[in-house]
Design an enzyme around this catalytic site. Structure first.
Site, PDB file in Angstrom:
ATOM      1  NE  ARG A 178       0.158 -25.096 -20.576  1.00 21.87           N
ATOM      2  CZ  ARG A 178       1.222 -24.383 -20.187  1.00 21.87           C
ATOM      3  NH1 ARG A 178       2.409 -24.806 -20.455  1.00 21.87           N
ATOM      4  NH2 ARG A 178       1.085 -23.259 -19.496  1.00 21.87           N
ATOM      5  CB  THR A 179      -5.605 -23.368 -23.991  1.00 23.28           C
ATOM      6  OG1 THR A 179      -5.347 -24.051 -22.758  1.00 23.28           O
ATOM      7  CG2 THR A 179      -6.953 -23.788 -24.519  1.00 23.28           C
TER       8      THR A 179
ATOM      9  CE  LYS B 112     -11.354   0.303 -28.571  1.00 22.40           C
ATOM     10  NZ  LYS B 112     -11.599   0.230 -30.019  1.00 22.40           N
TER      11      LYS B 112
ATOM     12  NE  ARG C  55      -7.863 -20.259 -20.934  1.00 15.02           N
ATOM     13  CZ  ARG C  55      -6.771 -20.963 -20.608  1.00 15.02           C
ATOM     14  NH1 ARG C  55      -5.708 -20.346 -20.145  1.00 15.02           N
ATOM     15  NH2 ARG C  55      -6.737 -22.267 -20.756  1.00 15.02           N
TER      16      ARG C  55
ATOM     17  CG  HIS D 167      -9.455 -26.018 -19.522  1.00 14.34           C
ATOM     18  ND1 HIS D 167      -9.504 -26.065 -20.904  1.00 14.34           N
ATOM     19  CD2 HIS D 167      -8.229 -25.522 -19.212  1.00 14.34           C
ATOM     20  CE1 HIS D 167      -8.350 -25.618 -21.397  1.00 14.34           C
ATOM     21  NE2 HIS D 167      -7.566 -25.277 -20.393  1.00 14.34           N
TER      22      HIS D 167
END
Ligand code: CP
Length: 302
Positions: free
Chosen positions: A51-52, A80, A101, A129
Site C-alpha cells: 500500500r504505502t 553492498k 521505509r 508511520h
C-alpha cells in the site's frame, strides 16, 4: 525545506488543512492532474510494502509527476554496504521528494540530515508511520464527521505496531478522545506511550476484546507482526490472539467503524468485509488522496 517524520511535525491546524486538501482532491481530481508536471518522487523502500509504496507512486502519477525507486534493500546498493546518508545524497540528484521505509527506527531522520529534498517517513521499524496516521485521520473524519469525542479501541500488536504509536500521538491532540488498548500483556504499548504520550489522558488497558466492543466508536485492528519477533514460538503463540468475525460484531455499535492499516492475516475474518462498518479498503483508497495532498504540501504546491 520541510520533511514528515512524525505526525506531530504538522500542527493540528496544518493537519486540518492537509485533510481538507485531500477531501478536495477526492472531489475534484482533474483540478490536480498537472500540479506536479515535471516533478519526480523517489520511493526508497528497504522493507516490504504494498500500500504505502504503490499509493505514493499512484499519488505522484495522479498529480502528473513521475516516479523512480527501489522496493527492497537487496535491489539497492544498501546490499553492498552503502549508508542511508550517501544514498539520500545521491537520490537528491535524481528526484524532487522522497518517501523512505526502513527497518531501523530513525533512519528517515538520519536521511533528513543529508538530504537536499523533502523526506517522508513511510514507516521506520516499530516506531512511526505518519502517512498511515494521516490516512486514518482522514478516514475517521470523513466517515464520522469528527476527530474529537470518540472512544477508540486499538487491538493486537500495540508494542511493535508503528501505526498505533503514530495514531495515539496524533489523537491525543483532539478533545475527549478515550483510548481502549486491547492486547496480550506481552504486546502492550511501549512504556513511553503510557507514561508520556497518554499521561493525563483517558485510557484503559485490557486483554479481552469482547468485553469492550460495545462501547467503541472505532475499532482499529492490527496484525501481530511476524517480522518483529525474535522468537518464532512466541509469534505462533500470539498470532491469533484476536480474531474479529461476523458473530463478534453483534456486540458492537451499529455505527462502529472498523479500521485496519493492512495487511491483515487472520485478525479480521473475511466475513466482516461486507459489513458496512468495515472501512479498511476505503482507508486504502483514502491513502492516495492523503499522499497527493502531502506531496503538494511538502513541495509548496498546495
Ligand atoms: N499500511 C501499510 O503500511 O501497508 P504496507 O506495509 O503494504 O505499505
Amino acid at each position: 525545506m520541510r520533511h514528515l517524520l512524525n505526525p506531530l511535525d504538522f500542527s493540528v491546524q496544518e493537519t486540518e488543512q492537509l485533510l481538507n486538501l485531500a477531501s478536495d482532491i477526492e472531489k475534484n481530481p482533474s483540478k490536480y492532474a498537472h500540479k506536479c508536471d515535471g516533478k519526480r518522487l523517489a520511493t526508497l523502500f528497504y522493507e516490504p510494502s504494498t500500500r504505502t509504496r504503490l499509493s505514493f507512486e499512484a499519488a505522484m502519477m495522479n498529480l502528473g509527476g513521475t516516479v523512480l525507486g527501489f522496493s527492497s534493500a537487496d535491489s539497492s546498493s544498501a546490499s553492498k554496504g552503502e549508508s542511508v546518508a550517501d544514498t539520500i545524497r545521491v537520490i537528491s540528484c535524481y528526484a524532487n521528494i522522497c518517501a523512505m521505509r526502513h527497518p531501523k527506527e530513525g533512519a528517515p531522520k538520519v536521511a533528513t540530515l543529508y538530504s537536499g529534498i523533502p523526506v517522508i517517513n513511510a514507516g521506520d521499524g516499530g516506531h512511526q508511520h505518519p502517512t498511515q496516521t494521516l490516512t486514518d485521520l482522514y478516514t475517521i473524519q470523513s466517515q464520522k464527521g469528527r476527530l474529537d469525542n470518540i472512544t477508540i479501541g486499538l487491538c493486537g500488536d500495540l508494542k511493535f505496531g508503528r501505526t498505533v504509536h503514530s495514531l495515539i500521538e496524533s489523537l491525543v491532540r483532539y478533545k475527549n478522545v478515550r483510548f481502549v488498548l486491547i492486547s496480550p500483556p506481552e504486546l502492550r504499548v511501549p512504556s513511553y506511550i503510557r507514561d508520556e504520550v497518554l499521561k493525563g489522558f483517558e485510557y484503559e488497558e485490557v486483554t479481552n476484546l469482547d468485553d469492550v466492543l460495545p462501547k467503541l466508536d472505532i475499532l482499529y485492528m492490527t496484525r501481530v507482526q511476524k517480522e518483529r519477533f525474535f522468537n518464532e514460538e512466541e509469534y505462533i503463540r500470539m498470532k491469533d490472539c484476536y480474531v474479529l468475525n461476523k458473530d463478534k460484531l453483534t456486540l458492537a455499535k451499529e455505527d462502529m467503524l472498523i479500521l485496519h492499516p493492512l495487511p491483515r492475516v487472520n485478525e479480521i475474518s473475511v466475513d466482516v468485509d461486507s459489513d458496512p462498518r468495515a472501512v479498511y479498503f476505503k482507508q486504502v483508497q483514502n491513502g492516495v488522496y492523503v499522499r497527493m495532498a502531502l506531496i503538494l504540501t511538502l513541495l509548496g504546491l498546495a
